[in-house]
Design a protein around this motif. Structure first.
Motif, short mmCIF file in Angstrom:
data_model
loop_
_atom_site.label_atom_id
_atom_site.label_comp_id
_atom_site.label_asym_id
_atom_site.label_seq_id
_atom_site.Cartn_x
_atom_site.Cartn_y
_atom_site.Cartn_z
N MET A 97 -32.37 71.72 55.88
CA MET A 97 -31.23 70.82 55.75
C MET A 97 -31.53 69.72 54.74
O MET A 97 -32.62 69.15 54.72
CB MET A 97 -30.90 70.19 57.11
CG MET A 97 -30.52 71.19 58.19
SD MET A 97 -29.12 72.25 57.74
CE MET A 97 -27.80 71.05 57.62
N ARG B 106 -23.03 70.19 57.77
CA ARG B 106 -23.26 69.82 59.16
C ARG B 106 -23.12 68.30 59.22
O ARG B 106 -23.80 67.59 58.48
CB ARG B 106 -24.65 70.25 59.61
CG ARG B 106 -24.90 69.97 61.10
CD ARG B 106 -26.28 70.46 61.50
NE ARG B 106 -26.39 71.91 61.38
CZ ARG B 106 -27.51 72.58 61.62
NH1 ARG B 106 -28.61 71.94 61.98
NH2 ARG B 106 -27.52 73.90 61.50
N THR C 85 -31.57 68.70 61.71
CA THR C 85 -30.74 67.58 61.27
C THR C 85 -31.50 66.26 61.39
O THR C 85 -31.50 65.44 60.46
CB THR C 85 -29.45 67.51 62.11
OG1 THR C 85 -28.71 68.73 61.93
CG2 THR C 85 -28.58 66.33 61.68
#
Length: 866
Positions: free
Chosen positions: A343, A487, A394
């Motif tokens: 990410m 996201r 995340t």
């Protein structure tokens, strides 16, 4: 719970009963194995037969042993280069595998924690797991909570949460299915712990693991010959037949002519005539067959394998280098290849829609509040070495984007003493931490954006000032980022103490952070270039279809409305015939399984397509092994690397594109060399027939022909092998799976140059040149064909008329030219009786060079006609 683990006696017993936690090493070929492979090619078999015939004739007193020695030297050189090249490649692969397979882990044995090599684990061991570690065996969780990435098994990048099941009883007889990959407590070898910590009971080790099941299937998948290998075999067969027919014909003609003109004076005269005819026939055969070609291919292969390492490409199977240039369909994974594989924070928006980023200098108070939230609510942390571990992808990404270090984390925790903490729950979808500050209790909240937004009335800007929140503005941001496969996560705070299960309606919105596993730089340009060169690019991913579509559009894999993006479920339901009808338009297959990938490879090959497959997980291994060219990422599993042909050490799709350019360059260099060499072979064969028949003398001796065919050609293989990649190669369509090594254009060029060579060669019989050369005619003919060949080399290396174009990028060409001319002078001047040559005078050298120069304008005429 109390975890004591196995006793040392139980460890020994279980190791004996269930085996050790080791995977079998790949079969290592010995030098002898590679040596045997050398003589499985038709050209080398022809060389062996020729050597045997020359030795037989020499032992009978007909002919010279020098021809057999020359061929023997060629065979030895070819074998040595082949063996050394493949042994080095095998060593590099094994060393890479050895370094990647070292894995230490903590186990509990006899109530004590021991740090051991994963190969020492046995069934029944208790293994401690923590974030960032690779799981060393199959088993089930008995303590703690972890999140696991199973992508190496099923290709799906979504993390799976694991926790112990109460009263769970393991059934060893029950088969493992794909559903078990995502169930509550099973864990599998090769997968990675992304967050949390716990302990597992080992149930299967070594060859009984899910990893090993896929490894076992690889042995059932055969490896086909490459297009180059097929082409060389076909060419060897054709050239061998032509040379054999010519040799037999000339031998018969010579015997018949002797019988017709002079008759036979007894059996001895007949035997002598036949032996002389056979020797002449073999000389023609030597002239026709490119004896040095296997050696030359090995040299060019070794050169290109070395070049590829500089382009982040490890050629585990060097024979697949040219095959990469023939690829028509390239199937690639998404995560870690098209994208970074982790990410990446993209934007950080405040409540008014301003992107303030993640830097304190630009984001001010809002970024500092986000820092507090990530440190206090998240599970990511820094280990002793400053590496980010724990939490989910995340949280780790935000932790890194904010530049948090040990000092900053310590300061935040010191200034915000935790009073209560509510962990994230899949039902409530938020986490909340209440801390004690100088001004009183404050609660930080981190949750899905829609939850934060529903309970927020204000937002804070970069200066720390609060303002009324316009929810519509934030919703537009959320929807916009969702369409880009982002996201998103939102953070907020409120002054007061958190009450379990409740969320007040006066939250102060800190911001919404957008993250994504973003497309690597250069990927879109490379995809466009490949598609422009006739290579269809298909993304096969375990991700959901919506995310795959977005990434495919941004990377230019999806470009038009006709391009098809489907799920593996849809693909698997289709018949092979239906798949074949739409395969040219398929650009994305989402939620792909190992079966999906392997089936795609097999269908594409049934359609006659040359397919390249890229992957990084154990689940990709069968497809990689079955593909014409299998690419593994540098951080792939051992099983994946074992199945591949080329390893992409930087995990970048752009490097795969570069391998295709290098494959095409390889084939251009080989075909360029054939345009250089075959006219020499055919010219030598033609004059070896014409001169004895027409004027009754030998044009050249067999040993001279061997020098030309082997030494001159082999040296020039270095020159042509060093030709650099050209951008124009990527404007051509791929040659494909069944591509012919020698195209019609090559044949036309070879015929044209052969005719020109024979014509120039016969000019030596013209009266002015007969007078100039005198008794040194054979030396002049020997020098003529070498000089003519070298000048032809300058012509065929470029398509245009500037024969010196690009030489600065290939200095080896000039070096080889100098060495050949120096060697030619030495042979002619000092060859003497051994080579049947005598020195040339300056005038004779000038006359020879003048004749040889005619090949240049003749080449230009062909290029203009073409």
């Amino acid at each position: 719970m109390t975890l004591n683990g196995l006793s040392l006696a139980a460890v020994a017993q279980n190791r004996k009963k269930y085996g050790s936690n080791t995977m079998p090493d790949p079969r290592v070929k010995s030098a002898w194995d590679f040596l045997v492979d050398v003589f499985r090619t038709k050209i080398n078999l022809i060389l062996l037969i020729m050597a045997g015939l020359f030795i037989g004739l020499a032992l009978l007193g007909y002919g010279d042993i020098i021809e057999a020695i020359g061929i023997g030297i060629v065979i030895i050189i070819v074998a040595i280069v082949n063996v050394i090249t493949h042994l080095r490649s095998q060593h590099s692969t094994l060393e890479l595998r050895r370094r990647a397979s070292v894995l230490l882990c903590n186990v509990i044995r006899g109530g004590r924690i021991r740090n051991i090599d994963s190969t020492e684990i046995v069934v029944g061991d208790i293994v401690l797991l923590q974030a960032g570690e690779r799981i060393p065996a199959d088993g089930y969780l008995v303590h703690g909570h972890i999140s696991v990435n199973n992508s190496v098994l099923n290709g799906e990048s979504e993390e799976v949460h694991k926790s112990p099941l109460p009263n769970f009883k393991y059934n060893r007889a029950a088969p493992i299915t794909a559903n078990d990959y995502t169930n509550a407590n099973y864990v599998f070898a090769g997968t990675t712990v992304h967050g949390g910590g716990g302990a597992m009971i080992v149930t299967r080790v070594g060859m009984d693991t899910e990893n090993a099941k896929i490894l076992k299937t690889l042995s059932d998948i055969g490896e086909e010959k490459t297009a180059l290998q097929h082409g060389l075999d076909r060419m060897a067969g054709v050239v061998g037949q032509i040379g054999g027919i010519c040799a037999i014909c000339i031998a018969v003609i010579m015997v018949v002519m002797h019988w017709y003109l002079d008759g036979f004076n007894g059996l001895g005269d007949f035997v002598l005539t036949v032996a002389h005819a056979i020797t002449l026939g073999l000389t023609i055969f030597v002239a026709a067959v490119p004896e040095g070609l296997p050696f030359i291919i090995e040299i060019i292969t070794a050169q290109n394998a070395h070049k590829m390492t500089r382009e982040n490409l490890l050629a585990k199977n060097p024979n697949k280098i040219p095959e990469a240039g023939n690829i028509q369909l390239l199937c690639t994974d998404k995560t870690g290849t098209i994208t970074y594989g982790k990410m990446q924070p993209v934007a950080n928006y405040t409540g008014d829609g301003t992107n303030i980023g993640f830097n304190q200098n630009t984001g001010g108070a809002a970024v500092r509040l986000l820092m507090n939230n990530i440190v206090l609510n998240g599970r990511a942390m820094l280990d002793a070495g400053g590496q980010i571990v724990g939490g989910n992808s995340t949280e780790r990404a935000l932790f890194g984007a904010l530049g948090l270090n040990h000092k900053m984390v310590s300061t935040i925790k010191r200034e915000n003493q935790v009073l209560t903490k509510t962990l994230f729950d899949s039902a409530t979808k938020f986490s909340a931490t209440t801390v004690k500050t100088k001004s009183g209790p404050r609660t930080y909240v981190m949750a899905a954006p829609e939850i934060i937004l529903a309970h927020s009335r204000f937002y804070v800007d970069a200066t720390g000032a609060t303002h009324p929140l316009n929810r519509a503005t934030v919703r537009r941001i959320i929807v916009s980022n969702a369409r880009r496969a982002m996201r998103v996560i939102a953070t907020a705070y409120y002054d007061g103490t958190h009450k379990s299960g409740e969320m007040p309606n006066d939250l102060v919105f800190i911001g919404v952070s957008a993250l994504r596993d973003d497309v690597r730089p250069g990927v879109a340009d490379m995809v466009t270039e490949l598609q422009g060169s006739g290579v269809s690019v298909m993304m096969i991913t375990g991700d959901i279809l919506e995310t795959a579509r977005v990434i495919a559009r941004e990377s230019k894999i999806l470009q038009s409305d006709d391009d098809i993006a489907i799920t593996a479920t849809e693909f698997d339901k289709m018949s092979d015939a239906a798949v074949k009808r739409i395969l040219p338009k398929i650009r994305v297959i989402a939620r792909a399984t190992p079966h999906t990938k392997l089936r795609l490879v097999q269908i594409a090959q049934e359609m006659g397509l040359c397919i390249g497959m890229c992957g990084d997980g154990t689940n990709d291994a069968p497809a990689l092994k079955g593909a014409d060219v299998g690419y593994a990422m540098g951080d792939s599993t051992d099983v994946c690397k074992e199945a591949s042909d080329i390893i992409i050490t930087d995990n970048n799709f752009v490097s795969i594109g570069n391998s295709i350019l290098m494959g095409r360059t390889f084939m251009h260099n080989v075909t360029g060399f054939l345009r250089f060499q075959l006219p020499i072979n055919f010219t030598l064969a033609a004059i070896s027939i014409l001169f004895p028949l027409v004027i009754g003398i030998e044009a050249l001796m067999a040993v001279q022909i061997l020098i030309i065919n082997i030494v001159i050609d082999s040296l020039n293989s270095l020159a042509f092998g060093g030709e650099p990649p050209r951008a124009e190669y990527m404007t051509e369509p791929p040659a494909g799976k069944n591509a012919k090594l020698i195209t019609g254009d090559t044949i036309a060029g070879v015929i044209w140059t052969t005719i020109a060579g024979v014509f120039i060669f016969t000019l030596t019989l013209a009266e002015p040149f007969v007078a100039i050369f005198g008794d040194a005619a054979m030396s002049a003919r020997f020098a003529l064909i070498i000089i003519m060949a070298m000048l032809n080399g300058f012509c065929v290396r470029v398509r245009g008329f500037d024969i010196f174009s690009g030489l600065s990028k290939n200095p080896m060409f000039l070096i080889v030219t100098f060495v050949v001319f120096a060697g030619l002078y030495a042979c002619v001047t000092f060859g003497g009786n051994v080579l049947s040559l005598e020195p040339l005078t300056p005038v004779q050298w000038l006359a020879t060079a003048g004749l040889a120069l005619l090949i240049v304008p003749i080449n230009f005429i062909y290029k203009m006609l073409r």
